[in-house]
Design an enzyme around this catalytic site. Structure first.
Site, PDB file in Angstrom:
ATOM      1  N   GLU A   1      -4.681   7.391  -4.971  1.00 49.72           N
ATOM      2  CA  GLU A   1      -4.776   6.685  -6.252  1.00 49.72           C
ATOM      3  C   GLU A   1      -5.990   7.168  -7.037  1.00 49.72           C
ATOM      4  O   GLU A   1      -7.089   7.191  -6.492  1.00 49.72           O
ATOM      5  CB  GLU A   1      -4.867   5.178  -6.013  1.00 49.72           C
ATOM      6  CG  GLU A   1      -3.566   4.632  -5.423  1.00 49.72           C
ATOM      7  CD  GLU A   1      -3.533   3.110  -5.291  1.00 49.72           C
ATOM      8  OE1 GLU A   1      -4.529   2.452  -5.619  1.00 49.72           O
ATOM      9  OE2 GLU A   1      -2.502   2.592  -4.867  1.00 49.72           O
TER      10      GLU A   1
ATOM     11  N   HIS B   1      -1.366   0.241  -9.842  1.00 53.97           N
ATOM     12  CA  HIS B   1      -1.995  -0.748  -8.944  1.00 53.97           C
ATOM     13  C   HIS B   1      -2.450  -1.994  -9.727  1.00 53.97           C
ATOM     14  O   HIS B   1      -3.632  -2.322  -9.781  1.00 53.97           O
ATOM     15  CB  HIS B   1      -3.188  -0.118  -8.203  1.00 53.97           C
ATOM     16  CG  HIS B   1      -3.524  -0.847  -6.928  1.00 53.97           C
ATOM     17  ND1 HIS B   1      -4.021  -0.217  -5.830  1.00 53.97           N
ATOM     18  CD2 HIS B   1      -3.439  -2.164  -6.576  1.00 53.97           C
ATOM     19  CE1 HIS B   1      -4.234  -1.092  -4.853  1.00 53.97           C
ATOM     20  NE2 HIS B   1      -3.886  -2.291  -5.302  1.00 53.97           N
TER      21      HIS B   1
ATOM     22  N   ARG C   1       0.853  -1.182   0.000  1.00 48.33           N
ATOM     23  CA  ARG C   1       0.000   0.000   0.000  1.00 48.33           C
ATOM     24  C   ARG C   1       0.891   1.234   0.000  1.00 48.33           C
ATOM     25  O   ARG C   1       1.894   1.299   0.726  1.00 48.33           O
ATOM     26  CB  ARG C   1      -0.906   0.033   1.244  1.00 48.33           C
ATOM     27  CG  ARG C   1      -2.116  -0.870   1.142  1.00 48.33           C
ATOM     28  CD  ARG C   1      -3.090  -0.392   0.064  1.00 48.33           C
ATOM     29  NE  ARG C   1      -4.246  -1.254  -0.105  1.00 48.33           N
ATOM     30  CZ  ARG C   1      -4.311  -2.275  -0.956  1.00 48.33           C
ATOM     31  NH1 ARG C   1      -3.283  -2.564  -1.723  1.00 48.33           N
ATOM     32  NH2 ARG C   1      -5.411  -2.994  -1.061  1.00 48.33           N
TER      33      ARG C   1
END
Ligand SMILES: NC(=O)c1ccc[n+]([C@@H]2O[C@H](COP(=O)([O-])OP(=O)(O)OC[C@H]3O[C@@H](n4cnc5c(N)ncnc54)[C@H](O)[C@@H]3O)[C@@H](O)[C@H]2O)c1
Ligand SMILES: O=C(O)[C@H](O)COP(=O)(O)O
Length: 594
Positions: free
Chosen positions: A332, A351, A303
């Site tokens: 994000e 991601h 993360r």
């Protein structure tokens, strides 16, 4: 003295069953304490272990939106792309609303029409969302591992179960970490961009070798251990840091667990695999970078928030960190002008750790199964906010001084997981007196609010370990009962249940030993033990066309008092019950709908 039957709602059953019960055990908490307390019936079946994996819980209130309970399909909103097979599986059970790219306002506007929501990492399931659902939302499914985008406290407070899909993307994430590690070490991304821009820069993109270097895997869970395994195959010397990982798991694959400072100060490469929690938030910060080996290379597929991104940019500028390869970011998508993303020594992906075809199909099925199970009332093995009830809760204002649950079992106490049973008892006690809906998820939280003190006692008995529990007794101190016969000699309300021949039975009420199958409708009646009583009750029921399915009598001392249990096919009208209560020498009775 005849007492009026308690209101019907107070006898609503809770049911615990298993997917594949071999033995079953049922307990009925039949008796309504006065004035405002009542005990719904508890019914449970056990598999081999009384564990979260083997028990199912069917909530008795709003989750009645499940197809099984009201005959209509529940509604599941899916807010991010999910594998087709999982969606098809969901549609068999639920109305599925795929609504991608919703704003937070749009999500809040829709959520009160949904029984479950399935999200990935891009949807924030905040307190606002739970509040906007107005109690309808019962399940949050996280199609992946990280649940840092779900407000777990708010979920628990609103009685909403959060489940995730923790296993299906492990390999994908591990492979992505290895891909980033090797791509970073050999400058694949910038070299590719350079060549596509018409340049041929062989000396600019000389890389570094992996073999013989040290990799520190930070977080030795599912992904971390798969990364470690693969990295060893690349000739790296691998150490790991994880305060919670068992040393033998690491040893089994030839990895040494080391303290944090040792890991970061000896590593040539660091790969991050811990969850984002208050403890790991910005764990890699200015102070940490001051301790790393100069020229370290960092991979992050965990993360973004685990790294203080400003500190990382500084460490990159100073050459303390030679390179970073990042799949995840604090925000994000990151801002377009992010210095970190634009840094020439940083390789980035949006991601993508879990984004392989195989992982996404797997995750979709895993989460579909978990959400459907939860909507059906099962307590999923992947429940993230399942209740944990501390053995003792502080006494407060319920009026019930103490609740004691006594189990007799041939199992070793360490092999007897009674958390769910405790939670069920808590629910049974608190739901009728709480303004909020109590379910297995928030029972612990609500019980704390109400100051319920709950203790357990386990009594060893000889028997088969295949039958986890021989009997369960519930003792309630400091309450009166609607059915005074439920008071034991010790003055507490006491009932006991056990299973005989696979059938759950009520076996004790107060000081009376009874034997009543825990099914259907039962009139429990205390009367003077004398001839003719059964006939008198029976003839009232017969005259009112109420069919009796069984009748049994228990007494303490002959010719003193007896308890009669009368099973009836249908619920007698109030008037009929009143007539039974008016029979001379019927001292009290209670009608139970099980
Ligand atoms: N980029 C992606 O697409 C992607 C894909 C899968 C998983 N992930 C993320 O990777 C992380 C790990 O996933 P997992 O499936 O291995 O989870 P996991 O729960 O199996 O492993 C996490 C490990 O971190 C350890 N840990 C907790 N606090 C720690 C600390 N302070 N220091 C070191 N270790 C600590 C835990 O003990 C546990 O062993 C999660 O954050 C998850 O969201 C990202
Ligand atoms: O925690 C996870 O499972 C990963 O970060 C994957 O997230 P995603 O479902 O948004 O790809």
């Amino acid at each position: 003295m005849a007492l009026l039957p308690p209101p019907a709602h107070s006898l609503r059953p809770l049911t615990l069953t298993t997917l594949n019960p071999t033995t079953s055990l049922s307990l009925l908490s039949v008796l309504s304490p006065l004035p405002s307390f009542s005990l719904p019936s508890l019914r449970l079946s056990t598999h081999h272990h009384l564990s979260n994996r083997s028990l199912r819980f069917l909530p008795s209130a709003p989750a009645a939106t499940s197809a099984e309970t009201v005959g209509t399909k529940p509604t599941v909103i899916v807010t991010e792309k999910l594998g087709e097979a999982g969606l098809a599986f969901l549609r068999e059970f639920a109305n599925v609303d795929c609504a991608y790219n919703l704003s937070q306002e749009e999500l809040c506007a829709k959520i009160s029409l949904c029984d479950a929501i399935i999200v990935r990492s891009g949807t924030k399931v905040t307190r606002d969302v739970f509040e906007a659902s107005k109690g309808r939302l019962k399940v949050v499914g996280r199609a992946g591992v990280g649940i840092d985008n779900v407000d777990l406290q708010a979920a628990t407070e609103s009685g909403c179960l959060v489940v995730n899909a923790p296993t299906a993307n492990t390999i994908a994430a591990a492979e992505h970490a290895i891909a980033l590690l090797t791509a970073m070490a050999r400058n694949i991304a910038p070299a590719d961009a350079s060549l596509k821009a018409g340049k041929w820069q062989r000396s600019k993109y000389v890389g570094v070798s992996l073999v013989g270097k040290t990799l520190a895997v930070m977080g030795f869970g599912k992904v971390g251990s798969e990364v470690a395994r693969r990295a060893k195959g690349l000739g790296l010397h691998v150490v790991a840091h994880d305060p919670y990982a068992p040393a033998d798991r690491a040893r089994a694959i030839g990895i040494e667990l080391v303290p944090f400072d040792v890991a970061i100060s000896t590593a040539d490469f660091i790969s991050l695999h811990m969850p984002l929690t208050p403890t790991t938030n910005k764990l890699f910060n200015e102070e940490t970078f001051a301790k790393v080996k100069k020229g370290v290379r960092i991979v992050n597929v965990a993360r973004g928030g685990v790294i203080d991104e400003e500190a990382l940019v500084q460490a990159l500028d100073d050459g303390i960190v030679a390179q970073a390869a990042l799949d995840v970011f604090t925000e994000e998508p990151p801002p377009e002008d992010s210095r970190l993303v634009q840094h020439e020594n940083v390789t980035v992906t949006p991601h993508l750790g879990a984004s392989t075809t195989e992982a996404q199909e797997g995750v979709a099925m895993e989460i579909a199964e978990a959400v459907i199970g939860a909507l059906k009332g099962e307590l999923s093995a992947t429940a993230v906010n399942a209740p944990m009830i501390p053995p003792e809760l502080v006494a407060g204002n319920t009026g019930i001084k103490g609740v004691k649950v006594v189990y007799t079992s041939s199992r070793d106490p360490d092999d007897l997981d009674t958390r769910l049973l405790r939670a069920m008892v808590t629910k049974g006690l608190l739901e009728p007196i709480s303004s909020v809906f109590v379910n297995i998820v928030n029972a612990d939280y609500v019980s704390k609010l109400w100051g319920l003190r709950l203790s357990e006692e386990r009594i060893f008995v000889d028997g088969s370990p295949e039958i986890p529990i021989d009997s369960i007794q519930i003792h309630l101190a400091n309450v009166e009962s609607r059915f005074a016969s439920a008071l034991s000699d010790a003055g507490d309300v006491r009932v006991e249940g056990r299973v005989r021949d696979g059938i759950p039975r009520l076996t004790m009420v107060g000081s009376f030993t009874v034997d009543v199958s825990l099914e259907g409708n039962v009139i429990l009646c205390r009367q003077v033990d004398q001839p003719g009583m059964i006939g008198r009750v029976g003839s009232i029921l017969g005259a009112k066309n109420v069919n009796v399915s069984f009748m049994s009598v228990a007494r303490t001392v002959p010719r003193k008092q007896a308890i009669m249990a009368i099973g009836v096919d249908e619920e007698p009208e109030k008037e009929t019950l009143k007539m039974i209560g008016e029979i001379p020498d019927v001292e009290e009775f209670v009608f139970l709908k099980l």
